[in-house]
Design an enzyme around this catalytic site. Structure first.
Site, short mmCIF file in Angstrom:
data_model
loop_
_atom_site.label_atom_id
_atom_site.label_comp_id
_atom_site.label_asym_id
_atom_site.label_seq_id
_atom_site.Cartn_x
_atom_site.Cartn_y
_atom_site.Cartn_z
N ASP A 1 -2.72 2.36 -6.18
CA ASP A 1 -1.67 2.38 -5.17
C ASP A 1 -1.67 1.18 -4.22
O ASP A 1 -0.98 1.19 -3.21
CB ASP A 1 -1.78 3.68 -4.36
CG ASP A 1 -3.08 3.79 -3.61
OD1 ASP A 1 -4.08 3.19 -4.06
OD2 ASP A 1 -3.12 4.48 -2.59
N GLU A 2 -2.43 0.16 -4.52
CA GLU A 2 -2.51 -0.98 -3.62
C GLU A 2 -2.57 -2.25 -4.41
O GLU A 2 -3.22 -2.30 -5.46
CB GLU A 2 -3.85 -0.96 -2.88
CG GLU A 2 -3.92 -0.22 -1.61
CD GLU A 2 -5.32 -0.43 -1.03
OE1 GLU A 2 -5.58 -1.52 -0.51
OE2 GLU A 2 -6.13 0.49 -1.15
N ASP B 1 0.86 -1.18 0.00
CA ASP B 1 0.00 0.00 0.00
C ASP B 1 0.90 1.23 0.00
O ASP B 1 1.69 1.42 0.91
CB ASP B 1 -0.88 -0.04 1.26
CG ASP B 1 -1.99 0.99 1.21
OD1 ASP B 1 -2.11 1.68 0.17
OD2 ASP B 1 -2.72 1.12 2.22
#
EC number: 2.7.7.7
Lengths: 360, 374
Positions: free
Chosen positions: A109-110, A15
């Protein structure tokens, strides 16, 4: 078929730390060390991401910008640059690919990575996670947090423990104890509303939650209750899916001036229907359920849905459905600041019911 | 450089290979034909980088030389000229091409022949010969079942396996599968290749209908098909083809035989009433009766027909995509076909009832799950 022998899996959840805001601070030195909100402006919209400096003031993503500006008067609003974020996301993905092909991105973003068998033959997931974090920093000058465990839920929960720039492992033998002490609102999948409901029932931690039977949880929360029952015991068999299928496709818009007539609503629905249709067709999908989301001037949100017999993706069909839903706006008169349209119940090319060969 | 050629002869050759040219090629020069003259022989090449098509014809020329000529303008010009000898004058320093006819003169600017991509050398190749009729039939019987899914490249082409007793062509898109086998072609190479759909489509449209020999040369990465004056070079799909034999059911014990044209006609009519996205039709076989029906709930359309058939097995009700059935039945030539089924959620097989001694066709189609409660 699912293997009978259940090998312990090794899942990493990566993350990025305050992703959009960190990218902006990286590219613009003047923003460093300052409270930054990406998205929205002082009057309108919502915060898409907040820097850690802003979070200290209680600014969070998805918060209306007006509230954010009130909480943090020095907050600097920055326009999002999605092209840049996508590019960074691609760079990060490339790093993941050095280790495994089982990558399930949750957003830009993860991502979940299944490294049980990894391309480098590394025995410890911790070493992989450390290497990935290091490479991400080398390549992008951004930090990420990693969570490691034997299933997706625990990995995701773990990545949140030592944020930012952290790494946390939930070992199998410690999972139950870890979950028992964890406040229910920290469980991934339990939102603010559910957490409040649980708190109201005297359930504050994993331990409290665990004392309820499957039947109880099912009765109170339906299908989600089943999920809570299992995750609090550290059970989560969901696989890391390299190609995640989309659940819905939608578009929404916050208007500079509130909408107060039905005619204006109809007019506003046209570009939304266009957008949803374009994106649905681009993904070669069709949807059966159409949802209209309405946010009123006082931020109260209402939504109306309808499920049709046949899946569709055309602009005319979406617009027709949307106008039908607009008949059911639950206030009269109204003042609307945001409208959203989305298609759910998606199927690919409407090959519904069509069986496939199990080709290997 | 200068040459004289009949406008219609040139047009015919160009039309044969023009299909390979794409509208938006990777390299602009691929919008051109490559002309090479050597000892009175004109060799023309067109390409999209993956596939090269080459043809040859004799022309009146005194010297050797080469140039590339814009394909679209040249074709349009020739199409609209009355049949006559035309003279091409090429300035090899500026790549200007001037065409003169009885009607007038046309000037177009070409490009250097040196810049035209080279076709790949095919070394260590196997060779197998077959008639254009056999190859054409194999392509027609399989190409419609290939997949469009670029995520599974192996399935976007036709798998060809050569054995010392037969040749097998297989295509599948995951919903249906066709296996076309011939015992009159064989090779001891024991190899298999996947030929991309585009090359097969080009073959399909250029293969002569009379019985011409087609020489096929191939190695693991490329194949060349030669017939008459035409050569097609293609890059093969370098992927593993899925294990198709495993999914072909061995014990579909319900056998129904029926007149192919009657079934086809019925399916065409019934499918007009089927849902436009699923094309779902319902086949109900009871005793010696086949009942075909479809409905579209959104429009309250429905249709129903009863046909006589011969049935060996239990009564069964099964759903299919009518488009798949129609395509398959269209490609079979026998008078009667057999539909072999086992269960409503298992693959069905269509095979011709009468067999050509050299040909073995098997078509597999996955059912659509019927929802009886809607």
């Amino acid at each position: 078929m699912e293997g009978e022998k259940k090998a312990m899996r090794k899942i990493i959840h990566i993350d990025m730390d305050a992703f959009f805001a960190s990218v902006e601070q990286r590219d613009n030195p003047e923003l460093r060390g300052k409270p930054v909100a990406v998205g929205g402006n002082k009057q309108r919209g919502v915060v898409a991401a907040a820097s850690y400096e802003a979070r200290a003031f209680g600014v969070f993503s998805a918060m209306p910008s007006v509230t954010a500006a009130r909480k943090c008067p020095d907050l600097i609003f920055v326009r999002p640059r999605f092209e840049v974020y996508k590019e960074v996301s691609r760079q990060i993905h490339q790093i993941f690919e050095e280790y495994t092909d089982l990558i399930e991105p949750l957003s830009l973003d993860e991502a979940y990575l299944d490294v049980t068998e990894n391309k480098k033959g590394m025995p410890y997931a911790k070493d992989i996670a450390l290497e990935i974090k290091e490479k991400i920093f080398q390549k992008t000058r951004l930090t990420a947090s990693a969570g490691i465990s034997y299933n997706k839920f625990l990995a995701k929960t773990a990545s949140d423990v030592k944020k930012p720039n952290g790494l946390y492992i939930i070992y199998p033998h410690k999972a139950e104890a870890f979950l028992e002490q964890l406040p229910v609102k920290k469980f991934y999948g339990i939102g603010k509303v559910t957490a409040e409901k649980l708190n109201g029932m005297g359930i504050f931690t994993g331990k409290d939650l665990k004392s309820y039977s499957r039947e109880h949880l099912h009765r109170w929360f339906g299908k989600s209750g089943e999920f809570y029952y299992r995750i609090v015991r550290g059970e989560d068999e969901r696989q890391v899916h390299a190609h995640r299928t989309r659940k819905s496709i939608g578009a929404e818009r916050t208007y500079a001036e509130n909408i107060e007539t039905k005619e204006a609503v109809y007019e506003a629905l046209v570009p939304l229907a266009q957008e949803v249709s374009r994106r649905t067709q681009k993904s070669r999908l069709k949807g059966k359920t159409l949802t209209l989301k309405i946010k009123f001037h006082d931020f109260e949100i209402a939504s109306r849905s309808k499920t049709f017999v046949q899946a569709f993706d055309d602009e005319a069909g979406i617009l027709l459905g949307a106008k039908e839903l607009a008949q059911q706006i639950p206030r009269q008169p109204f003042s609307i600041r945001l409208l959203g349209l989305s298609l759910h119940n998606l199927s690919d090319e409407a090959q519904e019911g069509q069986l496939r060969l199990e080709l290997t | 450089m200068k040459f004289i050629v009949s406008s219609s002869v040139l047009l015919k050759q160009l039309s044969a290979i023009n299909g390979v040219i794409t509208t938006n090629p990777v390299l602009p020069i691929l919008e051109n034909f490559l002309f090479v003259i050597e000892n009175g022989n004109l060799t023309i090449t067109a390409s999209d980088l993956q596939t090269f098509m080459v043809t040859e014809l004799e022309v009146e020329a005194k010297e050797n030389g080469s140039v590339t000529v814009p394909a679209r303008i040249l074709l349009e010009t020739l199409k609209n000229l009355p049949e006559q000898p035309v003279t091409f004058s090429i300035d090899e320093s500026s790549y200007t091409v001037e065409i003169s006819s009885d009607n007038g003169r046309y000037k177009l600017s070409g490009e250097s022949a040196v810049d035209f991509p080279k076709k790949p050398p095919v070394s260590d190749a196997y060779n197998v010969d077959m008639s254009s009729e056999v190859l054409g039939a194999a392509i027609n019987n399989t190409i419609f079942a290939t997949s469009n899914d670029e995520l599974r490249p192996a399935m976007t082409g036709v798998f060809v396996k050569l054995d010392d007793t037969n040749i097998t062509f297989v295509a599948t898109d995951g919903h249906r599968l066709v296996r076309y086998r011939r015992v009159d072609v064989s090779s001891d190479s024991g190899t298999s290749i996947i030929i991309p759909r585009k090359a097969l489509n080009l073959l399909k449209s250029t293969l002569p209908s009379d019985n011409t020999n087609v020489s096929v040369e191939f190695n693991l990465s490329h194949a060349i098909f030669r017939f008459n004056t035409v050569q097609i070079f293609c890059r093969l799909i370098d992927e593993r083809f899925p294990d198709y034999e495993n999914v072909i059911p061995q014990n579909n014990t319900n056998h129904m035989s029926i007149n192919r044209m009657e079934l086809l006609g019925s399916l065409r009519r019934i499918s007009i009433y089927a849902n436009k996205t699923t094309h779902q039709v319902r086949l109900k076989i009871t005793g010696s009766e086949l009942q075909i029906s479809a409905e579209d709930l959104d429009f309250s359309n429905e249709a129903n027909e009863r046909l006589t058939c011969e049935h060996n097995g239990e009564d069964i009700e099964i759903g299919f995509n009518a488009k798949f059935l129609v395509e398959m039945l269209n490609n079979i030539s026998s008078k009667e076909i057999a539909l072999q089924l086992s269960a409503p959620n298992k693959a069905g097989l269509i095979v011709p009832a009468e067999k050509d001694s050299n040909e073995d066709i098997l078509m597999l189609v996955m059912p659509v799950m019927l929802n009886n409660y809607v």
